[in-house]
Design a protein around this motif. Structure first.
Motif, short mmCIF file in Angstrom:
data_model
loop_
_atom_site.label_atom_id
_atom_site.label_comp_id
_atom_site.label_asym_id
_atom_site.label_seq_id
_atom_site.Cartn_x
_atom_site.Cartn_y
_atom_site.Cartn_z
N MET A 100 68.62 7.16 49.08
CA MET A 100 67.54 6.31 49.52
C MET A 100 67.48 5.08 48.62
N THR A 101 67.40 3.94 49.22
CA THR A 101 67.40 2.72 48.42
C THR A 101 65.99 2.34 47.99
N THR A 102 65.01 2.68 48.79
CA THR A 102 63.63 2.35 48.44
C THR A 102 62.75 3.57 48.65
N THR A 103 61.59 3.53 48.05
CA THR A 103 60.65 4.64 48.23
C THR A 103 59.84 4.42 49.50
N ILE A 104 59.15 5.45 49.92
CA ILE A 104 58.27 5.33 51.07
C ILE A 104 57.18 4.29 50.78
N ILE A 105 56.66 4.29 49.58
CA ILE A 105 55.63 3.29 49.22
C ILE A 105 56.20 1.89 49.32
N ASP A 106 57.43 1.67 48.82
CA ASP A 106 58.07 0.35 48.91
C ASP A 106 58.18 -0.09 50.37
N ARG A 107 58.61 0.83 51.24
CA ARG A 107 58.78 0.48 52.64
C ARG A 107 57.44 0.22 53.32
N CYS A 108 56.40 0.94 52.92
CA CYS A 108 55.06 0.67 53.46
C CYS A 108 54.64 -0.75 53.10
N GLU A 109 54.86 -1.11 51.84
CA GLU A 109 54.50 -2.45 51.39
C GLU A 109 55.33 -3.52 52.09
N GLN A 110 56.64 -3.24 52.31
CA GLN A 110 57.50 -4.18 53.02
C GLN A 110 57.04 -4.39 54.46
N HIS A 111 56.43 -3.35 55.04
CA HIS A 111 55.90 -3.45 56.41
C HIS A 111 54.49 -4.06 56.44
N GLY A 112 53.97 -4.39 55.27
CA GLY A 112 52.65 -5.01 55.20
C GLY A 112 51.49 -4.05 55.39
N LEU A 113 51.75 -2.75 55.19
CA LEU A 113 50.66 -1.78 55.34
C LEU A 113 49.75 -1.82 54.12
N ARG A 114 48.47 -1.73 54.38
CA ARG A 114 47.50 -1.67 53.27
C ARG A 114 47.62 -0.29 52.65
N MET A 115 47.85 -0.26 51.34
CA MET A 115 48.08 1.01 50.66
C MET A 115 46.86 1.39 49.81
N THR A 116 46.02 2.22 50.41
CA THR A 116 44.88 2.76 49.67
C THR A 116 45.40 3.83 48.71
N ASP A 117 44.56 4.28 47.81
CA ASP A 117 44.96 5.34 46.89
C ASP A 117 45.36 6.60 47.67
N GLN A 118 44.61 6.92 48.72
CA GLN A 118 44.92 8.12 49.51
C GLN A 118 46.25 7.97 50.23
N ARG A 119 46.52 6.80 50.79
CA ARG A 119 47.82 6.58 51.44
C ARG A 119 48.95 6.68 50.42
N ARG A 120 48.73 6.16 49.24
CA ARG A 120 49.76 6.25 48.19
C ARG A 120 50.05 7.71 47.84
N THR A 121 48.99 8.50 47.73
CA THR A 121 49.17 9.92 47.42
C THR A 121 49.97 10.61 48.53
N ILE A 122 49.62 10.34 49.77
CA ILE A 122 50.33 10.94 50.91
C ILE A 122 51.79 10.49 50.91
N ALA A 123 52.02 9.21 50.66
CA ALA A 123 53.39 8.68 50.60
C ALA A 123 54.18 9.35 49.48
N GLN A 124 53.56 9.55 48.33
CA GLN A 124 54.24 10.21 47.22
C GLN A 124 54.60 11.65 47.57
N VAL A 125 53.68 12.36 48.22
CA VAL A 125 53.95 13.74 48.64
C VAL A 125 55.16 13.76 49.58
N LEU A 126 55.19 12.86 50.53
CA LEU A 126 56.30 12.80 51.47
C LEU A 126 57.60 12.41 50.78
#
Length: 136
Positions: free
Chosen positions: A1-27
């Motif tokens: 994997m070249t990027t993390t799920i969080i990186d790709r969320c940010e690249q897609h312009g998704l607003r990353m709340t603390d809860q979304r970050r936690t869910i992304a980290q779990v995944l």
């Protein structure tokens, strides 16, 4: 994997709340194919404020954004894996439900040959094998 799920969320312009970050980290850390309830169990262990509804909405958003891929193995549960993973196929143990990922060059070549023999250029595929362990 070249990027993390969080990186790709940010690249897609998704607003990353603390809860979304936690869910992304779990995944991101999952080495299995968790369903929403398992993602919820893991995420709420880290942040008890996360609700099952938040996990459902977040997983759906990640899937619609092309960050996650939904896979279904005939057990009635939608499971998820990162959409940017290298190609692989799945073997599902019908006794335990364990999902084993594998890549086999012979199978890949055979699928290309079959498509060509039928007059097609293969653009993609998904292979799922279902089995039970051999008795030893």
């Amino acid at each position: 994997m070249t990027t993390t799920i969080i990186d790709r969320c940010e690249q897609h312009g998704l607003r990353m709340t603390d809860q979304r970050r936690t869910i992304a980290q779990v995944l991101q850390e999952a080495d299995d194919h968790p369903d929403v309830e398992e993602v919820f169990n893991r995420a709420s262990a880290r942040d008890p404020r996360i609700s099952i509804a938040t996990v459902y909405r977040t997983v759906k958003l990640f899937e619609e954004s092309g960050i996650l891929e939904k896979v279904e193995f005939g057990d009635g549960r939608a499971r998820y894996e990162s959409a940017d993973r290298d190609h692989h196929d799945h073997l599902i143990d019908l006794n335990s439900g364990k999902v084993i990922e594998f890549v086999d060059d012979e199978i890949e070549a055979l699928q290309v040959r079959i498509a060509a023999k039928l007059g097609y250029r293969l653009k993609g595929h998904r292979l799922e094998l279902y089995g039970v362990p051999l008795k030893k």
